[in-house]
Design an enzyme around this catalytic site. Structure first.
Site, PDB file in Angstrom:
ATOM      1  N   GLY A 220       0.831  -1.209   0.000  1.00  0.00           N
ATOM      2  CA  GLY A 220       0.000   0.000   0.000  1.00  0.00           C
ATOM      3  C   GLY A 220       0.861   1.252   0.000  1.00  0.00           C
ATOM      4  O   GLY A 220       2.089   1.183   0.138  1.00  0.00           O
ATOM      5  N   ASP A 221       0.214   2.402  -0.183  1.00  0.00           N
ATOM      6  CA  ASP A 221       0.891   3.701  -0.131  1.00  0.00           C
ATOM      7  C   ASP A 221       1.967   3.860  -1.209  1.00  0.00           C
ATOM      8  O   ASP A 221       2.957   4.562  -1.009  1.00  0.00           O
ATOM      9  CB  ASP A 221       1.519   3.945   1.253  1.00  0.00           C
ATOM     10  CG  ASP A 221       0.505   3.749   2.362  1.00  0.00           C
ATOM     11  OD1 ASP A 221      -0.605   4.274   2.220  1.00  0.00           O
ATOM     12  OD2 ASP A 221       0.825   3.057   3.344  1.00  0.00           O
TER      13      ASP A 221
ATOM     14  N   LYS B 274      -0.554   5.262  -5.775  1.00  0.00           N
ATOM     15  CA  LYS B 274      -1.520   4.887  -6.829  1.00  0.00           C
ATOM     16  C   LYS B 274      -2.494   6.011  -7.139  1.00  0.00           C
ATOM     17  O   LYS B 274      -2.887   6.208  -8.281  1.00  0.00           O
ATOM     18  CB  LYS B 274      -2.391   3.693  -6.387  1.00  0.00           C
ATOM     19  CG  LYS B 274      -1.670   2.454  -6.075  1.00  0.00           C
ATOM     20  CD  LYS B 274      -2.630   1.403  -5.562  1.00  0.00           C
ATOM     21  CE  LYS B 274      -3.137   1.628  -4.160  1.00  0.00           C
ATOM     22  NZ  LYS B 274      -2.172   1.442  -3.081  1.00  0.00           N
TER      23      LYS B 274
ATOM     24  N   HIS C 183      -5.621   9.018  -0.007  1.00  0.00           N
ATOM     25  CA  HIS C 183      -4.837   9.614  -1.093  1.00  0.00           C
ATOM     26  C   HIS C 183      -4.928  11.132  -0.954  1.00  0.00           C
ATOM     27  O   HIS C 183      -6.002  11.706  -1.090  1.00  0.00           O
ATOM     28  CB  HIS C 183      -5.409   9.115  -2.425  1.00  0.00           C
ATOM     29  CG  HIS C 183      -5.032   9.931  -3.619  1.00  0.00           C
ATOM     30  ND1 HIS C 183      -3.738  10.378  -3.820  1.00  0.00           N
ATOM     31  CD2 HIS C 183      -5.746  10.376  -4.672  1.00  0.00           C
ATOM     32  CE1 HIS C 183      -3.703  11.067  -4.952  1.00  0.00           C
ATOM     33  NE2 HIS C 183      -4.908  11.090  -5.488  1.00  0.00           N
ATOM     34  N   THR C 184      -3.780  11.734  -0.609  1.00  0.00           N
ATOM     35  CA  THR C 184      -3.772  13.180  -0.390  1.00  0.00           C
ATOM     36  C   THR C 184      -3.492  13.900  -1.703  1.00  0.00           C
ATOM     37  O   THR C 184      -2.541  13.578  -2.395  1.00  0.00           O
ATOM     38  CB  THR C 184      -2.669  13.543   0.638  1.00  0.00           C
ATOM     39  OG1 THR C 184      -2.870  12.731   1.780  1.00  0.00           O
ATOM     40  CG2 THR C 184      -2.722  15.005   1.019  1.00  0.00           C
TER      41      THR C 184
ATOM     42  N   ARG D 135     -23.349 -12.914   6.310  1.00  0.00           N
ATOM     43  CA  ARG D 135     -24.731 -12.539   5.939  1.00  0.00           C
ATOM     44  C   ARG D 135     -25.467 -11.793   7.039  1.00  0.00           C
ATOM     45  O   ARG D 135     -26.685 -11.812   7.118  1.00  0.00           O
ATOM     46  CB  ARG D 135     -25.541 -13.780   5.493  1.00  0.00           C
ATOM     47  CG  ARG D 135     -25.017 -14.377   4.219  1.00  0.00           C
ATOM     48  CD  ARG D 135     -25.085 -15.847   4.208  1.00  0.00           C
ATOM     49  NE  ARG D 135     -24.277 -16.409   5.265  1.00  0.00           N
ATOM     50  CZ  ARG D 135     -24.156 -17.705   5.498  1.00  0.00           C
ATOM     51  NH1 ARG D 135     -24.810 -18.556   4.766  1.00  0.00           N
ATOM     52  NH2 ARG D 135     -23.401 -18.153   6.461  1.00  0.00           N
TER      53      ARG D 135
ATOM     54  N   ARG E 269       0.095   7.190  11.166  1.00  0.00           N
ATOM     55  CA  ARG E 269       1.144   6.336  11.723  1.00  0.00           C
ATOM     56  C   ARG E 269       2.424   6.407  10.883  1.00  0.00           C
ATOM     57  O   ARG E 269       2.383   6.515   9.655  1.00  0.00           O
ATOM     58  CB  ARG E 269       0.690   4.870  11.742  1.00  0.00           C
ATOM     59  CG  ARG E 269      -0.360   4.585  12.782  1.00  0.00           C
ATOM     60  CD  ARG E 269      -0.760   3.124  12.751  1.00  0.00           C
ATOM     61  NE  ARG E 269      -1.449   2.760  11.518  1.00  0.00           N
ATOM     62  CZ  ARG E 269      -1.822   1.525  11.217  1.00  0.00           C
ATOM     63  NH1 ARG E 269      -1.548   0.540  12.036  1.00  0.00           N
ATOM     64  NH2 ARG E 269      -2.462   1.262  10.089  1.00  0.00           N
TER      65      ARG E 269
ATOM     66  N   LYS F  49       8.348   7.891  -6.064  1.00  0.00           N
ATOM     67  CA  LYS F  49       9.254   8.339  -4.983  1.00  0.00           C
ATOM     68  C   LYS F  49      10.733   8.186  -5.326  1.00  0.00           C
ATOM     69  O   LYS F  49      11.571   7.973  -4.434  1.00  0.00           O
ATOM     70  CB  LYS F  49       8.925   7.587  -3.685  1.00  0.00           C
ATOM     71  CG  LYS F  49       7.493   7.811  -3.208  1.00  0.00           C
ATOM     72  CD  LYS F  49       7.457   8.705  -2.011  1.00  0.00           C
ATOM     73  CE  LYS F  49       6.079   8.934  -1.480  1.00  0.00           C
ATOM     74  NZ  LYS F  49       5.983   9.186  -0.082  1.00  0.00           N
TER      75      LYS F  49
ATOM     76  N   SER G 116       8.098   8.631 -11.101  1.00  0.00           N
ATOM     77  CA  SER G 116       7.580   9.819 -10.431  1.00  0.00           C
ATOM     78  C   SER G 116       8.710  10.402  -9.593  1.00  0.00           C
ATOM     79  O   SER G 116       9.269   9.706  -8.743  1.00  0.00           O
ATOM     80  CB  SER G 116       6.399   9.404  -9.554  1.00  0.00           C
ATOM     81  OG  SER G 116       6.147  10.396  -8.597  1.00  0.00           O
TER      82      SER G 116
ATOM     83  N   GLY H  72       8.625  13.476  -7.803  1.00  0.00           N
ATOM     84  CA  GLY H  72       8.183  14.589  -6.961  1.00  0.00           C
ATOM     85  C   GLY H  72       6.742  14.373  -6.569  1.00  0.00           C
ATOM     86  O   GLY H  72       6.049  13.524  -7.142  1.00  0.00           O
TER      87      GLY H  72
HETATM   88  P1  IMP Z   1      -7.334  -2.829   7.714  1.00  0.00           P
HETATM   89  O1  IMP Z   1      -7.433  -2.768   6.229  1.00  0.00           O
HETATM   90  O2  IMP Z   1      -7.677  -1.551   8.395  1.00  0.00           O
HETATM   91  O3  IMP Z   1      -8.073  -4.009   8.284  1.00  0.00           O
HETATM   92  O4  IMP Z   1      -5.780  -3.086   8.086  1.00  0.00           O
HETATM   93  C1  IMP Z   1      -5.105  -4.314   7.743  1.00  0.00           C
HETATM   94  C2  IMP Z   1      -3.657  -4.039   7.351  1.00  0.00           C
HETATM   95  O5  IMP Z   1      -3.613  -3.353   6.110  1.00  0.00           O
HETATM   96  C3  IMP Z   1      -2.904  -3.134   8.343  1.00  0.00           C
HETATM   97  O6  IMP Z   1      -1.549  -3.542   8.386  1.00  0.00           O
HETATM   98  C4  IMP Z   1      -3.019  -1.759   7.715  1.00  0.00           C
HETATM   99  O7  IMP Z   1      -1.972  -0.908   8.128  1.00  0.00           O
HETATM  100  C5  IMP Z   1      -2.926  -2.114   6.243  1.00  0.00           C
HETATM  101  N1  IMP Z   1      -3.597  -1.145   5.365  1.00  0.00           N
HETATM  102  C6  IMP Z   1      -4.917  -1.005   5.132  1.00  0.00           C
HETATM  103  N2  IMP Z   1      -5.155  -0.026   4.252  1.00  0.00           N
HETATM  104  C7  IMP Z   1      -3.960   0.453   3.897  1.00  0.00           C
HETATM  105  C8  IMP Z   1      -3.536   1.465   2.982  1.00  0.00           C
HETATM  106  O8  IMP Z   1      -4.331   2.119   2.294  1.00  0.00           O
HETATM  107  N3  IMP Z   1      -2.192   1.672   2.908  1.00  0.00           N
HETATM  108  C9  IMP Z   1      -1.281   0.951   3.621  1.00  0.00           C
HETATM  109  N4  IMP Z   1      -1.634  -0.013   4.463  1.00  0.00           N
HETATM  110  C10 IMP Z   1      -2.950  -0.254   4.609  1.00  0.00           C
END
Ligand code: IMP
Length: 437
Positions: free
Chosen positions: A18-19, A22, A50-51, A146, A322, A350, A415, A417
């Site tokens: 993630g992050d 995208k 997404h900022t 359900r 975080r 990045k 990317s 910047g």
């Molecule tokens: P949940 O999706 O809130 O249940 O979190 C499950 C795991 O996915 C955790 O480790 C979160 O930090 C990670 N996570 C969920 N959504 C994102 C995201 O958009 N970016 C990065 N990590 C994410």
């Protein structure tokens, strides 16, 4: 016979934890003039973030697809998603304040609702997993069990304020009973009716300020055919949330999210007709690696040497704030993600973060044979002078070559910047190819 609109969908997918950036790539692609008519989310919920900066103002998109910023006619939140009405209302209010038409946001009536109870359950039960605490896991669990609540359960009441009031109260009592009986949680007693009322009222507000889409939205008798009477085909930009390594089945289970993040899930999570055609899969990854929350991270920098990268890359969650864990690019993992996702073209983000002022050198893990990670090292690079393909030389060129050779896929764009236009094509752009800027 009625002539049907041909549907093609492209998918933007994250390949790490993630992050990866995208949202920015999806935003840029959505802005290609006339190319996409629909942007869509097919999985996840307000755990994503997404900022964007729009005309000097900051906006964080959580469930509304980035196509809203390109003023596409339809910005769809598909049945594979979950929403928290309170958070979505806030998001939509910010979107309205920036002058965008919130009625172009279509929320599928099959979307499941995160209730205040599910938020509490997530925070209480999933702490060790390091979830975002937004109620994602419990909501998908109740969907599978359900016992979940869907948007469609409410739409029938919205036109009658009187019915609405009694439904609100009945639903509150019913929900609190179910959750107390199931989880035997004393703390549910603290969930006041006011909190539930805010939640319910947000839902009613949403049904008035955005569009609710029927289950058959993309099918032959669905609304899409009324919206696009001027077209014989439409192209959808599907934005994956989270990423392959957080996929509920193929990620690092149980340290994963609760939805399916792979592009193959996109047509399911959007409710597309089976004959809709898959277009391109655009994979996005960072030049290094990050992870937020618990779980394995083979290339993690555990000695604090990633702190400068964390600062330079502003690696703090846009949903929870975080601090993200930092590590080097992991090519074996990336290879796995690319193969599962069926990536056609890669975007590396990045690149600017790995400059000599931040890190002396850049490592890439290219093998994990026998559980031992083996790295290749490159000098850090100054990407500020990379404006076009011919500027890609030296250690960054060698780094890119290693990635492309290992994966056998073109890294078509990098990317360098934070701005949406800080993108550089790595090869001369072929004429008439609509995907590229
Ligand atoms: P949940 O999706 O809130 O249940 O979190 C499950 C795991 O996915 C955790 O480790 C979160 O930090 C990670 N996570 C969920 N959504 C994102 C995201 O958009 N970016 C990065 N990590 C994410």
């Amino acid at each position: 016979m009625k002539s049907l609109i041909k549907i093609i969908y492209d998918v933007v997918v994250g390949l790490q934890f993630g992050d990866e950036g995208k949202g920015k790539i999806a935003q840029k692609l959505a802005l290609i003039p006339g190319f996409y008519q629909v942007s869509a989310r097919f999985n996840g919920g307000p755990n994503a973030g997404h900022t964007v900066i729009h005309e000097g103002k900051k906006l964080v998109l959580h469930v509304v697809p980035a196509g809203i910023l390109a003023k596409l006619r339809v910005n769809f939140i598909g049945p594979g998603c979950v929403i928290d009405p309170v958070l979505l209302k806030k998001e939509v209010e910010e979107i309205q304040a920036l002058g965008f038409d919130s009625k172009t946001i279509y929320l599928s009536e099959l979307v499941h609702l995160i209730t205040p109870y599910e938020r509490v359950i997530d925070k209480k039960m999933n702490g060790a997993l390091g979830t975002t605490g937004k109620g994602i896991g419990p909501t998908y669990a109740h969907k599978a069990n359900r016992s979940g609540l869907r948007v469609s359960g409410f739409t029938k009441y919205i036109n009658s304020p009187k019915v609405r009031e009694s439904v609100k109260w009945d639903l509150y009592l019913e929900e609190s009973r179910i959750y107390k009986d199931t989880y035997r949680e004393e703390s549910f007693d603290g969930l006041l009716f006011e909190e539930f009322e805010e939640w319910f009222d947000a839902l009613v507000w949403l049904t008035e300020n955005i569009s609710v889409a029927k289950a058959n939205f993309f099918l032959s008798d669905g609304e899409v055919h009324e919206i696009f009477t001027d077209r014989s085909d439409i192209r959808i930009l599907a934005e994956g949330a989270q990423s392959v390594m957080l996929d509920n089945t193929y990620g690092t289970y149980p340290y994963v999210t609760s939805s399916n993040c792979l592009p193959s899930y996109a047509p399911v999570g959007l409710g597309l007709p089976g004959k809709a055609k898959k277009g391109r899969v655009i994979g996005v990854f960072k030049a290094y690696n990050t992870r937020v929350g618990s779980g394995p991270f083979d290339t993690e920098l555990l000695d604090g040497s990633g702190d400068l990268i964390c600062e330079a890359g502003k690696e703090f969650g846009s949903t929870t704030g975080r601090k993200r864990r930092i590590g080097w690019l992991d090519l074996p993992d990336l290879q796995y993600a690319c193969e599962l996702a069926g990536v056609d073209e890669l975007y590396m983000t990045k690149v600017d973060v790995l400059s000599p002022g931040v890190t002396g050198s850049v490592s890439v893990c290219f093998s994990k044979g026998g559980g031992v990670a083996t790295y290749k090292q490159f000098d850090a690079w100054d990407s500020s002078r990379i404006k076009r393909d011919t500027d890609i030389t030296g250690s960054f060129r060698s780094f890119l070559d290693l990635v492309e050779e290992h994966l056998g896929i073109l890294v078509g764009t990098v990317s360098n910047g934070p701005e949406v236009n800080d993108l550089v094509r790595t090869k001369p752009t072929p004429e008439g190819v609509g995907y590229v800027m």
